[in-house]
Write an enzyme that holds these catalytic residues in place. Structure first.
Site, PDB file in Angstrom:
ATOM      1  N   ALA A   1       0.827  -1.209   0.000  1.00 33.16           N
ATOM      2  CA  ALA A   1       0.000   0.000   0.000  1.00 33.16           C
ATOM      3  C   ALA A   1       0.862   1.260   0.000  1.00 33.16           C
ATOM      4  O   ALA A   1       1.914   1.300   0.634  1.00 33.16           O
ATOM      5  CB  ALA A   1      -0.918   0.013   1.223  1.00 33.16           C
TER       6      ALA A   1
ATOM      7  N   HIS B   1      -3.725  -1.482   9.781  1.00 32.41           N
ATOM      8  CA  HIS B   1      -2.980  -2.716   9.527  1.00 32.41           C
ATOM      9  C   HIS B   1      -1.739  -2.786  10.427  1.00 32.41           C
ATOM     10  O   HIS B   1      -1.408  -3.842  10.960  1.00 32.41           O
ATOM     11  CB  HIS B   1      -2.567  -2.823   8.058  1.00 32.41           C
ATOM     12  CG  HIS B   1      -3.623  -3.407   7.178  1.00 32.41           C
ATOM     13  ND1 HIS B   1      -3.719  -4.755   6.942  1.00 32.41           N
ATOM     14  CD2 HIS B   1      -4.624  -2.829   6.467  1.00 32.41           C
ATOM     15  CE1 HIS B   1      -4.736  -4.987   6.124  1.00 32.41           C
ATOM     16  NE2 HIS B   1      -5.300  -3.830   5.831  1.00 32.41           N
TER      17      HIS B   1
END
Length: 178
Positions: A34, A48
């Site tokens: 990401a 996360h």
């Protein structure tokens, strides 16, 4: 062992992959793809990070996954996720306003990754979205993304020992078949 977890958005595939990684090995390297392009993505990344065990090593890699597979060999690799990686490779200059996909860059990174995946001796868990269940997208760039993603998932699944479709946090084993 190479394991692919496929599923829709918020299907529970990342949580399941993290749980399996912790069960399979005390040494885990989370490979995250990401890129924080806006505030909402920053919060997703932060969530996360908070959910990840503190002892895990984390390697951020937006595009060069083949290089990661060749240089990380001392831990189980949890790659999350191939969907964002594909987007990063197709539009590597999106932060500079690029709107046209860079097919040459994508093809180079894809081929490098697939070659490295086939040769990698490490235990690997890969997370990817299943994007082919909807309607045919109306825009060429979206169709290209969907088509490339479908081909990528098929090729990665063929290279993996196990493939699971995750729905509502529950894995359905696709490969090997029971």
């Amino acid at each position: 062992m190479k394991t692919l977890l496929l599923g829709g958005a918020r299907s529970g595939k990342s949580s399941l992959a993290a749980r399996w990684a912790g069960e399979r090995s005390p040494s885990v390297c989370a490979v995250v793809t990401a890129v924080a392009t806006d505030e909402e993505m920053l919060e997703r990344i932060a969530a996360h990070k908070r959910a990840r065990p503190a002892q895990w090593r984390v390697r951020e890699e937006a595009t060069r996954l083949g290089n990661v597979l060749r240089t990380e060999s001392d831990a189980l690799l949890l790659i999350d996720c191939l969907t964002l990686w594909l987007s990063n490779c197709l539009w590597p200059a999106i932060e500079q306003g690029a709107t046209t996909p860079d097919l040459a860059h994508w093809q180079h990174q894809r081929n490098d990754f697939l070659e490295a995946l086939a040769a990698c001796p490490s235990d690997i868990l890969l997370v990817s979205n299943e994007v082919g269940s909807g309607i045919v997208p109306g825009e060429p760039a979206t169709r290209l993304f969907r088509d490339e993603h479908g081909r990528l998932n098929q090729t990665v699944a063929a290279l993996c020992d196990e493939v699971h479709l995750v729905v509502a946090g529950l894995p359905l084993r696709l490969k090997p078949q029971a």
